[in-house]
Design an enzyme around this catalytic site. Structure first.
Site, PDB file in Angstrom:
ATOM      1  N   THR A 235       0.993  -1.237  -0.187  1.00 14.18           N
ATOM      2  CA  THR A 235      -0.046  -0.092   0.135  1.00 14.18           C
ATOM      3  C   THR A 235       1.022   1.172  -0.214  1.00 14.18           C
ATOM      4  O   THR A 235       1.838   1.167   0.726  1.00 14.18           O
ATOM      5  CB  THR A 235      -0.861  -0.027   1.235  1.00 14.18           C
ATOM      6  N   ARG A 263     -12.780  -8.923  -0.601  1.00 10.38           N
ATOM      7  CA  ARG A 263     -11.929  -8.763   0.623  1.00 10.38           C
ATOM      8  C   ARG A 263     -11.551  -7.172   0.548  1.00 10.38           C
ATOM      9  O   ARG A 263     -11.212  -6.506  -0.441  1.00 10.38           O
ATOM     10  CB  ARG A 263     -10.883  -9.732   0.498  1.00 10.38           C
ATOM     11  N   GLY A 265      -9.376  -4.559   3.000  1.00 11.02           N
ATOM     12  CA  GLY A 265      -8.599  -4.286   4.080  1.00 11.02           C
ATOM     13  C   GLY A 265      -8.655  -3.106   4.664  1.00 11.02           C
ATOM     14  O   GLY A 265      -9.983  -2.441   4.607  1.00 11.02           O
ATOM     15  N   ASP A 266      -7.654  -2.546   5.224  1.00  2.00           N
ATOM     16  CA  ASP A 266      -7.486  -1.442   6.254  1.00  2.00           C
ATOM     17  C   ASP A 266      -7.670  -0.048   5.514  1.00  2.00           C
ATOM     18  O   ASP A 266      -7.925   0.979   5.934  1.00  2.00           O
ATOM     19  CB  ASP A 266      -6.259  -1.606   7.081  1.00  2.00           C
ATOM     20  N   THR A 286       0.529   0.503   6.343  1.00  3.27           N
ATOM     21  CA  THR A 286       0.814  -0.416   5.401  1.00  3.27           C
ATOM     22  C   THR A 286       1.025  -2.107   6.001  1.00  3.27           C
ATOM     23  O   THR A 286       1.200  -2.133   7.129  1.00  3.27           O
ATOM     24  CB  THR A 286       2.014  -0.152   4.340  1.00  3.27           C
ATOM     25  N   GLY A 287       0.543  -3.027   5.023  1.00  4.22           N
ATOM     26  CA  GLY A 287       0.674  -4.312   5.681  1.00  4.22           C
ATOM     27  C   GLY A 287      -0.560  -5.202   5.604  1.00  4.22           C
ATOM     28  O   GLY A 287      -1.511  -4.564   4.934  1.00  4.22           O
ATOM     29  N   GLY A 289      -3.976  -6.018   6.180  1.00  2.93           N
ATOM     30  CA  GLY A 289      -4.787  -4.997   6.581  1.00  2.93           C
ATOM     31  C   GLY A 289      -5.656  -5.474   7.817  1.00  2.93           C
ATOM     32  O   GLY A 289      -6.376  -4.909   8.746  1.00  2.93           O
TER      33      GLY A 289
END
Ligand code: GLY
Length: 381
Positions: A235, A263, A265-266, A286-287, A289
């Site tokens: 991200t 799906r 994510g964050d 980042t990473g 989520g």
């Protein structure tokens, strides 16, 4: 009004401290002589006052807007180029909000595994995009599960500016984008993404619906944590402070490569992938989520900064919490936060080594390695 509240709180706290404090013991109090009791009460009152005043100043008073010292920070090495675009806005005296939009638009348009339409698709072969943006006045906008639109960050900004809502998803977000004049791009993977997808299909033995929908058993497989040795979530999150000292942030991604269809994510979630509180600071993530969402990551980091922690220490606190929650599984995931406070200090922290972030100021343009809980994991695992 605030003064009355502070006074009242002081009196209450003094009483509390004298008669029910955590470290207070009634037996001890009774055994004190009168002058010692007076001394004890005096020191309790002074200590409590100092503690409360410290809390009050840390809760809002310690941050002064830094003027004429703009900066931009963003995640990963792609952040260097993105910051350059942001800097064009900031160095001309522009608004942080414009800088963070322009900055990440650059990444959305470039060849990239994990941001924009050229990125890896979901496991059914479609690229779906998530993005959000937030300004200095708690205005925010977000899109998720958006397809065939080149600049999700700009759609997120339109949601913020042109609707009474914060978040639009899927078909509705696409309809809104088209109505706002964003072109609908071809439904087609970039050559790199096409190649990666074909490879992934072989290894995963997943049969996407357009090939054979009936043959799917259960819901697996899920998005891999790593792709060719690299973490599967790159991200771009960007934070900027403009010459007025105002903060804004943006975050945009295609999410995990080969994720389940639908799906999210964050990254498009205000408070998880991004949060800006112009009194205190801003943070983006980042990473993995899912693990950022479960701790309301970016918001938690900002709240730690409000308590007086530096950006790096605040990021570390929340990373430690994720590691505590995940236990052994923390070794299999990467999460990183970057943050800036209102004084213009920046910092970051990640679960695993290997995460770096880009900084741009009047005097510096650099990539900085973030500190981490675990050392960098070898790529050929
Ligand atoms: N942090 C990006 C994602 O998990 O989708």
């Amino acid at each position: 009004m605030l003064q009355h509240q502070i006074f009242f709180a002081l009196v209450l706290l003094m009483c509390f401290c004298c008669f029910a404090g955590e470290s207070f013991n009634f037996g001890q109090f009774n055994s004190l002589t009168m002058p010692n009791r007076r001394k004890f009460i005096q020191s309790s009152v002074l200590g409590t006052t100092a503690l409360l005043l410290n809390r009050i100043t840390k809760a809002g008073g310690q941050y002064n807007a830094v003027k004429n010292n703009p900066l931009a920070i963003s995640t990963w090495d792609a952040g260097l180029e993105a910051n350059r675009e942001a800097w064009k806005v900031l160095s001309a005296g522009g608004r942080a909000l414009d800088a963070v939009e322009k900055g990440v638009m650059h990444t959305e348009a470039s060849k990239n595994c994990c941001v924009g339409l050229k990125a890896n698709p979901d496991r059914d072969g479609f690229v779906t995009l998530d993005a959000c943006i937030m300004d200095e006045n708690f205005n925010c906008g977000s899109v998720a599960f958006l397809e065939r639109i080149k600049h999700p960050i700009s759609v997120a900004r339109r949601v913020m500016e042109k609707t009474p809502h914060v978040m639009l998803v899927g078909e509705g977000a696409q309809q809104f984008a088209i109505a706002e004049g964003f072109p609908l791009e071809a439904q087609q993977l970039s050559p790199d993404a096409e190649k990666n997808y074909r490879e992934w299909l072989k290894k995963s033995e997943y049969h996407p619906p357009e090939i054979n929908v009936e043959s799917q058993k259960g819901h697996g497989p899920f998005a891999p944590a790593r792709l060719n040795g690299d973490w599967n979530h790159d991200t771009i999150g960007m934070l900027a402070m403009d010459a007025q000292g105002n903060l804004s942030g943006s975050c945009t991604t295609s999410g995990a490569g080969f994720k389940m269809r639908g799906r999210v994510g964050d990254s498009p979630i205000i408070g998880s992938g991004l949060y800006v509180d112009n009194e205190v600071g801003a943070c983006t993530a980042t990473g993995q989520g899912e693990d950022v969402i479960r701790v309301a990551g970016a918001h938690s980091v900002v709240e730690w900064m409000r308590q007086g922690l530096s950006p790096e220490a605040a990021c570390k606190k929340v990373i430690e919490k994720i590691v505590r929650i995940k236990k052994e599984k923390a070794r299999e995931i990467q999460v990183a936060f970057i943050a800036v406070n209102k004084n213009g200090q920046v910092g970051a922290f990640s679960i695993h080594g290997g995460f770096d972030y880009a900084i741009r100021t009047k005097t510096a343009e650099k990539l900085v390695k973030a500190k981490s809980i675990f050392k960098e994991k070898p790529k050929n695992d």
